[in-house]
Motif scaffolding. Structure first.
Motif, PDB file in Angstrom:
ATOM      1  N   PRO A   3       0.816  -1.216   0.000  1.00  0.00           N
ATOM      2  CA  PRO A   3       0.000   0.000   0.000  1.00  0.00           C
ATOM      3  C   PRO A   3       0.849   1.266   0.000  1.00  0.00           C
ATOM      4  CG  PRO A   3      -0.960  -1.606   1.484  1.00  0.00           C
ATOM      5  CD  PRO A   3       0.364  -2.167   1.042  1.00  0.00           C
ATOM      6  N   ALA A   4       2.025   1.227   0.618  1.00  0.00           N
ATOM      7  CA  ALA A   4       2.899   2.403   0.622  1.00  0.00           C
ATOM      8  C   ALA A   4       3.351   2.760  -0.783  1.00  0.00           C
ATOM      9  CB  ALA A   4       4.115   2.152   1.515  1.00  0.00           C
ATOM     10  N   HIS A   5       3.679   1.747  -1.590  1.00  0.00           N
ATOM     11  CA  HIS A   5       4.048   2.014  -2.986  1.00  0.00           C
ATOM     12  C   HIS A   5       2.890   2.672  -3.738  1.00  0.00           C
ATOM     13  CE1 HIS A   5       6.937  -1.643  -2.573  1.00  0.00           C
ATOM     14  NE2 HIS A   5       7.637  -0.531  -2.446  1.00  0.00           N
ATOM     15  N   VAL A   6       1.699   2.114  -3.536  1.00  0.00           N
ATOM     16  CA  VAL A   6       0.529   2.627  -4.254  1.00  0.00           C
ATOM     17  C   VAL A   6       0.222   4.053  -3.815  1.00  0.00           C
ATOM     18  CG1 VAL A   6      -1.892   2.234  -4.801  1.00  0.00           C
ATOM     19  CG2 VAL A   6      -0.375   0.274  -4.431  1.00  0.00           C
ATOM     20  N   GLU A   7       0.242   4.290  -2.519  1.00  0.00           N
ATOM     21  CA  GLU A   7      -0.053   5.625  -2.011  1.00  0.00           C
ATOM     22  C   GLU A   7       0.963   6.647  -2.519  1.00  0.00           C
ATOM     23  OE1 GLU A   7      -0.253   7.983   2.238  1.00  0.00           O
ATOM     24  OE2 GLU A   7      -0.543   5.809   2.214  1.00  0.00           O
ATOM     25  N   ALA A  67      -3.769   8.737   5.125  1.00  0.00           N
ATOM     26  CA  ALA A  67      -3.020   7.644   4.524  1.00  0.00           C
ATOM     27  C   ALA A  67      -3.909   6.420   4.376  1.00  0.00           C
ATOM     28  CB  ALA A  67      -1.799   7.308   5.390  1.00  0.00           C
ATOM     29  N   ALA A  68      -3.483   5.491   3.530  1.00  0.00           N
ATOM     30  CA  ALA A  68      -4.214   4.240   3.362  1.00  0.00           C
ATOM     31  C   ALA A  68      -4.173   3.441   4.668  1.00  0.00           C
ATOM     32  CB  ALA A  68      -3.584   3.420   2.240  1.00  0.00           C
ATOM     33  N   PRO A  69      -5.258   2.755   5.040  1.00  0.00           N
ATOM     34  CA  PRO A  69      -6.503   2.604   4.287  1.00  0.00           C
ATOM     35  C   PRO A  69      -7.547   3.688   4.566  1.00  0.00           C
ATOM     36  CG  PRO A  69      -6.578   1.195   6.200  1.00  0.00           C
ATOM     37  CD  PRO A  69      -5.226   1.869   6.226  1.00  0.00           C
ATOM     38  N   ILE A  70      -7.213   4.650   5.416  1.00  0.00           N
ATOM     39  CA  ILE A  70      -8.188   5.709   5.728  1.00  0.00           C
ATOM     40  C   ILE A  70      -8.519   6.516   4.477  1.00  0.00           C
ATOM     41  CG2 ILE A  70      -8.686   7.690   7.215  1.00  0.00           C
ATOM     42  CD1 ILE A  70      -8.398   4.987   8.643  1.00  0.00           C
ATOM     43  N   ALA A 129      -5.479 -16.416  -7.083  1.00  0.00           N
ATOM     44  CA  ALA A 129      -5.439 -15.921  -5.708  1.00  0.00           C
ATOM     45  C   ALA A 129      -4.395 -14.819  -5.550  1.00  0.00           C
ATOM     46  CB  ALA A 129      -5.156 -17.065  -4.735  1.00  0.00           C
ATOM     47  N   GLU A 130      -3.241 -14.982  -6.186  1.00  0.00           N
ATOM     48  CA  GLU A 130      -2.205 -13.949  -6.114  1.00  0.00           C
ATOM     49  C   GLU A 130      -2.647 -12.691  -6.857  1.00  0.00           C
ATOM     50  OE1 GLU A 130       1.643 -12.050  -5.569  1.00  0.00           O
ATOM     51  OE2 GLU A 130       0.246 -13.308  -4.436  1.00  0.00           O
ATOM     52  N   ALA A 131      -3.292 -12.871  -7.990  1.00  0.00           N
ATOM     53  CA  ALA A 131      -3.807 -11.711  -8.721  1.00  0.00           C
ATOM     54  C   ALA A 131      -4.798 -10.934  -7.871  1.00  0.00           C
ATOM     55  CB  ALA A 131      -4.464 -12.169 -10.024  1.00  0.00           C
ATOM     56  N   ALA A 132      -5.684 -11.654  -7.182  1.00  0.00           N
ATOM     57  CA  ALA A 132      -6.671 -10.997  -6.325  1.00  0.00           C
ATOM     58  C   ALA A 132      -5.992 -10.267  -5.181  1.00  0.00           C
ATOM     59  CB  ALA A 132      -7.653 -12.033  -5.787  1.00  0.00           C
ATOM     60  N   ARG A 133      -4.967 -10.865  -4.619  1.00  0.00           N
ATOM     61  CA  ARG A 133      -4.236 -10.211  -3.519  1.00  0.00           C
ATOM     62  C   ARG A 133      -3.611  -8.905  -3.987  1.00  0.00           C
ATOM     63  NH1 ARG A 133       0.679  -9.297  -1.536  1.00  0.00           N
ATOM     64  NH2 ARG A 133       1.714 -10.273  -3.317  1.00  0.00           N
ATOM     65  N   LEU A 134      -2.982  -8.932  -5.146  1.00  0.00           N
ATOM     66  CA  LEU A 134      -2.336  -7.729  -5.660  1.00  0.00           C
ATOM     67  C   LEU A 134      -3.362  -6.646  -5.978  1.00  0.00           C
ATOM     68  CD1 LEU A 134       0.337  -9.394  -7.957  1.00  0.00           C
ATOM     69  CD2 LEU A 134       0.774  -8.055  -5.884  1.00  0.00           C
ATOM     70  N   ALA A 135      -4.500  -7.030  -6.513  1.00  0.00           N
ATOM     71  CA  ALA A 135      -5.549  -6.038  -6.783  1.00  0.00           C
ATOM     72  C   ALA A 135      -6.026  -5.394  -5.491  1.00  0.00           C
ATOM     73  CB  ALA A 135      -6.714  -6.694  -7.514  1.00  0.00           C
ATOM     74  N   SER A 176      -6.259  -0.696  -1.834  1.00  0.00           N
ATOM     75  CA  SER A 176      -6.293  -0.299  -0.423  1.00  0.00           C
ATOM     76  C   SER A 176      -6.265   1.209  -0.235  1.00  0.00           C
ATOM     77  CB  SER A 176      -5.124  -0.933   0.328  1.00  0.00           C
ATOM     78  OG  SER A 176      -3.877  -0.445  -0.175  1.00  0.00           O
ATOM     79  N   VAL A 177      -5.772   1.924  -1.213  1.00  0.00           N
ATOM     80  CA  VAL A 177      -5.714   3.388  -1.127  1.00  0.00           C
ATOM     81  C   VAL A 177      -7.042   4.028  -1.492  1.00  0.00           C
ATOM     82  CG1 VAL A 177      -4.594   5.452  -2.109  1.00  0.00           C
ATOM     83  CG2 VAL A 177      -3.239   3.420  -1.558  1.00  0.00           C
ATOM     84  N   SER A 178      -7.818   3.366  -2.341  1.00  0.00           N
ATOM     85  CA  SER A 178      -8.989   4.017  -2.933  1.00  0.00           C
ATOM     86  C   SER A 178     -10.319   3.335  -2.682  1.00  0.00           C
ATOM     87  CB  SER A 178      -8.790   4.136  -4.455  1.00  0.00           C
ATOM     88  OG  SER A 178      -8.570   2.848  -5.028  1.00  0.00           O
ATOM     89  N   HIS A 179     -10.324   2.070  -2.268  1.00  0.00           N
ATOM     90  CA  HIS A 179     -11.573   1.326  -2.162  1.00  0.00           C
ATOM     91  C   HIS A 179     -11.605   0.471  -0.907  1.00  0.00           C
ATOM     92  CE1 HIS A 179     -11.743   2.444  -6.396  1.00  0.00           C
ATOM     93  NE2 HIS A 179     -13.033   2.160  -6.353  1.00  0.00           N
ATOM     94  N   GLU A 180     -12.810   0.042  -0.556  1.00  0.00           N
ATOM     95  CA  GLU A 180     -12.992  -0.934   0.507  1.00  0.00           C
ATOM     96  C   GLU A 180     -14.275  -1.700   0.230  1.00  0.00           C
ATOM     97  OE1 GLU A 180     -13.066   1.264   4.149  1.00  0.00           O
ATOM     98  OE2 GLU A 180     -14.979   2.239   3.728  1.00  0.00           O
ATOM     99  N   GLY A 181     -14.514  -2.752   0.985  1.00  0.00           N
ATOM    100  CA  GLY A 181     -15.746  -3.519   0.857  1.00  0.00           C
ATOM    101  C   GLY A 181     -15.980  -4.049  -0.544  1.00  0.00           C
ATOM    102  N   GLU A 182     -17.171  -3.790  -1.073  1.00  0.00           N
ATOM    103  CA  GLU A 182     -17.535  -4.309  -2.390  1.00  0.00           C
ATOM    104  C   GLU A 182     -16.639  -3.767  -3.503  1.00  0.00           C
ATOM    105  OE1 GLU A 182     -19.593  -6.726  -2.781  1.00  0.00           O
ATOM    106  OE2 GLU A 182     -20.618  -6.728  -0.843  1.00  0.00           O
ATOM    107  N   GLY A 183     -16.079  -2.596  -3.304  1.00  0.00           N
ATOM    108  CA  GLY A 183     -15.143  -2.071  -4.290  1.00  0.00           C
ATOM    109  C   GLY A 183     -13.901  -2.940  -4.404  1.00  0.00           C
ATOM    110  N   ILE A 184     -13.410  -3.434  -3.263  1.00  0.00           N
ATOM    111  CA  ILE A 184     -12.275  -4.353  -3.267  1.00  0.00           C
ATOM    112  C   ILE A 184     -12.688  -5.700  -3.852  1.00  0.00           C
ATOM    113  CG2 ILE A 184     -10.680  -5.680  -1.818  1.00  0.00           C
ATOM    114  CD1 ILE A 184      -9.820  -2.839  -1.947  1.00  0.00           C
ATOM    115  N   HIS A 185     -13.856  -6.201  -3.469  1.00  0.00           N
ATOM    116  CA  HIS A 185     -14.306  -7.492  -3.999  1.00  0.00           C
ATOM    117  C   HIS A 185     -14.380  -7.474  -5.523  1.00  0.00           C
ATOM    118  CE1 HIS A 185     -14.979  -8.347   0.087  1.00  0.00           C
ATOM    119  NE2 HIS A 185     -16.272  -8.073   0.185  1.00  0.00           N
ATOM    120  N   GLY A 186     -14.887  -6.378  -6.090  1.00  0.00           N
ATOM    121  CA  GLY A 186     -14.989  -6.292  -7.538  1.00  0.00           C
ATOM    122  C   GLY A 186     -13.631  -6.346  -8.217  1.00  0.00           C
ATOM    123  N   GLY A 187     -12.664  -5.631  -7.643  1.00  0.00           N
ATOM    124  CA  GLY A 187     -11.314  -5.667  -8.204  1.00  0.00           C
ATOM    125  C   GLY A 187     -10.687  -7.033  -8.095  1.00  0.00           C
ATOM    126  N   ARG A 188     -10.885  -7.712  -6.953  1.00  0.00           N
ATOM    127  CA  ARG A 188     -10.348  -9.058  -6.772  1.00  0.00           C
ATOM    128  C   ARG A 188     -10.942 -10.017  -7.801  1.00  0.00           C
ATOM    129  NH1 ARG A 188      -7.899 -10.753  -2.037  1.00  0.00           N
ATOM    130  NH2 ARG A 188      -8.993 -12.753  -2.198  1.00  0.00           N
TER     131      ARG A 188
END
Length: 358
Positions: free
Chosen positions: A88-92, A126-129, A157-163, A168-180
């Motif tokens: 998340p630090a890289h992404v942020e 900062a992420a995840p806030i 599974a690894e692809a989902a983890r990376l997504a 983590s910087v921009s989404h949570e909940g269903e937003g994360i599920h969709g990306g995964r």
């Protein structure tokens, strides 16, 4: 509760040439779907028919991708640099360096989730806030998750983890599920999995009782009954915005399943259903492009996709999705080169401390 769907066996990725062809198909397919769907965004099927009949190709004089393509390039460059070590630090840091700390300009095409993220980052959160805003459930992560599937070909599974790290910087909940779900589906398709296995791979990485999983199951069940049945199964009627991740992701997978993975039919099905048509067609294009390879994309459509114009993200101007595909499928060639102060990725690494990143 984790999904009760068992992660299906996924074939090993093809040889290097075949893997690159699928990678190019996935990301060029995404950009083609984005450009085809952009004029139909936020429209109903009846409105699409009234304007163009059934869309069978580009309806804009100068086809152009949207934020979907430019954010895909953004995420692809991050993965090309950090690979499985992405944090998340890289992404942020990249969000700050490439977007938040720049002169914003028009920022055309940016979704609500991106706006909310930028407001939070500029306030010093900062992420995840930084992902805690009103539209954290949007499809803004799903639209940029395909590079994770390309990078982690054959490893859903690894692809989902990376997504999820990216999101983590921009989404949570269903937003994360969709990306995964999108990342896992593309990863399975990259290894030659059938459309049935691609959908199962997406379901395997999201909670079984999530809105995303319920929509994916409904979409898969009715996909071959046509566009009207698919829309009826997942569209949230009466809601004014079309960027709900569970809805958009399900429409995209439904279009892909209805076409049995065929690129042209998958993308056109997504486009003609309207709603968030640039994103649904982009995701359907990524899935089908990974399944069929770059040769399945009509030459006329492929030729319309040039380097990103930077209309949404000026820092992405000049990058082509095909170059990103090649970067993500190129094996390491030796020690990491020294930092280049003109490279946004290197500057992002150098400036971690400037943004209070742990």
């Amino acid at each position: 509760m984790a999904s009760t769907v068992c992660s299906p066996p996924v074939p090993a990725p093809d040889d290097a040439a075949g893997l690159r062809a699928r990678a190019r198909g996935a990301l060029l397919g995404l950009a083609v779907g984005d450009a085809l769907g952009a004029p139909a965004e936020n429209l109903k099927p009846s409105e699409i028919r009234a304007r163009w009949g059934r869309i069978t190709g580009f309806v804009a004089e100068t086809p152009c991708g949207t934020d979907d393509t430019e954010y895909t390039i953004f995420s692809g460059l991050l993965l090309a640099r950090h690979g499985s070590a992405l944090t998340p630090a890289h992404v942020e840091a990249a969000w700050h360096e490439w977007i938040a700390d720049r002169e914003e300009g028009p920022f055309r095409g940016a979704g609500f989730s991106e706006r909310g993220t930028l407001e939070n980052l500029r306030r010093g959160l900062a992420a995840p806030i930084s992902a805690q805003h009103r539209h954290a459930w949007s499809d803004g992560l799903a639209m940029r998750a395909a590079p994770a599937g390309v990078f982690a070909a054959g490893r859903p599974a690894e692809a989902a983890r990376l997504a999820a790290v990216d999101g983590s910087v921009s989404h949570e909940g269903e937003g994360i599920h969709g990306g995964r779900a999108v990342a896992a589906g593309v990863a399975a398709a990259m290894a030659g999995a059938s459309p049935v296995v691609v959908v199962a791979s997406a379901l395997a990485v999201v909670p079984d009782d999530s809105w995303t999983a319920r929509c994916l199951r409904r979409a898969a069940a009715v996909a071959h009954r046509g566009e009207r049945a698919l829309r009826s199964a997942v569209v949230v009627g009466g809601y004014p915005w079309t960027d709900l991740a569970p809805e958009a992701v399900a429409l995209a997978f439904g279009a892909y399943a209805a076409a049995d993975g065929d690129f042209v039919q998958a993308v056109l099905t997504a486009v003609n259903m309207g709603r968030d048509a640039d994103t649904t067609a982009a995701v359907a294009g990524a899935l089908a492009g990974a399944t069929c390879g770059v040769s399945a994309i009509p030459a006329q459509w492929a030729a319309a996709i040039g380097p990103a114009r930077g209309r949404c993200l000026p820092a992405m101007a000049g990058h082509h999705v095909l170059d990103i595909a090649d970067l993500l499928t190129s094996p390491p060639t030796g020690p990491e080169p020294p930092d280049d102060p003109t490279d946004p990725l290197d500057r992002a690494d150098d400036n971690h401390d400037n943004h209070d990143i742990p």
